[in-house]
Enzyme design. Structure first.
Site, PDB file in Angstrom:
ATOM      1  CB  CYS A 106      17.523 -32.281  34.321  1.00 17.18           C
ATOM      2  SG  CYS A 106      17.340 -33.063  35.926  1.00 17.18           S
ATOM      3  NE  ARG A 113      20.786 -32.292  39.852  1.00 15.95           N
ATOM      4  CZ  ARG A 113      19.859 -32.084  38.925  1.00 15.95           C
ATOM      5  NH1 ARG A 113      20.073 -32.451  37.688  1.00 15.95           N
ATOM      6  NH2 ARG A 113      18.719 -31.491  39.225  1.00 15.95           N
TER       7      ARG A 113
HETATM    8  C1  BEZ Z   1      15.771 -29.960  38.183  1.00 15.28           C
HETATM    9  O1  BEZ Z   1      15.554 -28.758  38.146  1.00 15.28           O
HETATM   10  O2  BEZ Z   1      16.444 -30.523  37.317  1.00 15.28           O
HETATM   11  C2  BEZ Z   1      15.241 -30.758  39.312  1.00 15.28           C
HETATM   12  C3  BEZ Z   1      15.171 -30.171  40.555  1.00 15.28           C
HETATM   13  C4  BEZ Z   1      14.670 -30.918  41.611  1.00 15.28           C
HETATM   14  C5  BEZ Z   1      14.249 -32.226  41.419  1.00 15.28           C
HETATM   15  C6  BEZ Z   1      14.373 -32.808  40.169  1.00 15.28           C
HETATM   16  C7  BEZ Z   1      14.863 -32.076  39.113  1.00 15.28           C
END
Ligand code: BEZ
Length: 216
Positions: free
Chosen positions: A53, A130
């Site tokens: 993110c 996402r």
């Molecule tokens: C992330 O790295 O943004 C992420 C990965 C897995 C679940 C939620 C966020």
């Protein structure tokens, strides 16, 4: 007793973007009053202070000038509190110098996520997937992307798709695979024999009468 499957209507291409009022990092915003006469890219991320993110949000921030040039406002969302958002924005600014200068919705009650089908329980019960909604100035949804939690989006494709939507509208054409600005567009296929014969006799770059390209 059989399990009941709960089906939520997901907003799809052609729908009016569902309206909402939300707390954001830029204050409380009523969506229908936001970005009048502009496009909006409304996107969700699963959680603040997570690595993928952070790369994505940084990508949006670094390329905000390109969205501005396409008359487009950005609006992010996650199911985090406004305090978490502010702390994350400040942390990323401190660590990298990148500032998330667009509203990020604190969707702590999940109301906006649910409205936009961003909560997809098979992927996560508590975090938004996402999602990217491309919304035109009439507040109509024009393109939707959904990515899972473990795969980041492609900023080049988000900008390309936004540009393509706008060029297709403006020039009233369709755009082929991998189209980018400067390339030819697809001429709408003929619908009658007369149109077909006209097309065959035309000077368009043609594979066959139904697949012709032209400069735009
Ligand atoms: C992330 O790295 O943004 C992420 C990965 C897995 C679940 C939620 C966020």
């Amino acid at each position: 007793m059989e399990d009941q499957v709960q089906v939520t209507k997901m907003p799809v291409i052609g729908d009016l973007a569902p309206d909402f009022t939300a707390v954001t990092t830029k204050g409380t915003i009523k969506f229908s009053d936001f970005a009048k006469d502009k496009w909006v890219v409304l996107f969700s991320h699963p959680a603040d202070f997570t690595p993928v993110c952070t790369t994505e949000m940084t990508g949006f921030a670094l390329r905000k000038g390109e969205f501005d040039a396409l008359n487009t406002e950005l609006m992010g969302l996650s199911i985090d509190s406004i305090h978490a958002h502010l702390a994350w924005v400040q942390n990323v600014r401190e660590k990298t110098g990148v500032y998330f200068d667009f509203p990020i919705i604190a969707d702590i009650d999940m109301s906006v996520s649910k409205l936009y089908g961003m909560l997809q329980p098979g992927e996560s019960e508590t975090a938004a997937v996402r999602a990217v909604f491309f919304i035109d100035p009439k507040k109509k949804i024009r393109l939707v992307m959904y990515y899972p939690l473990n795969v980041g989006r492609n900023m080049d494709e988000i900008l390309r798709a936004l540009d393509a939507l706008q060029v297709a509208d403006e020039k009233k054409v369709a755009l082929p695979l991998n189209w980018v600005r400067g390339e030819k567009a697809i001429v709408p296929p003929p619908k009658t024999l007369d149109e077909m014969n006209e097309r065959i006799a035309s000077k368009y770059e043609m594979v066959d009468f139904y697949l012709a390209r032209k400069d735009i």
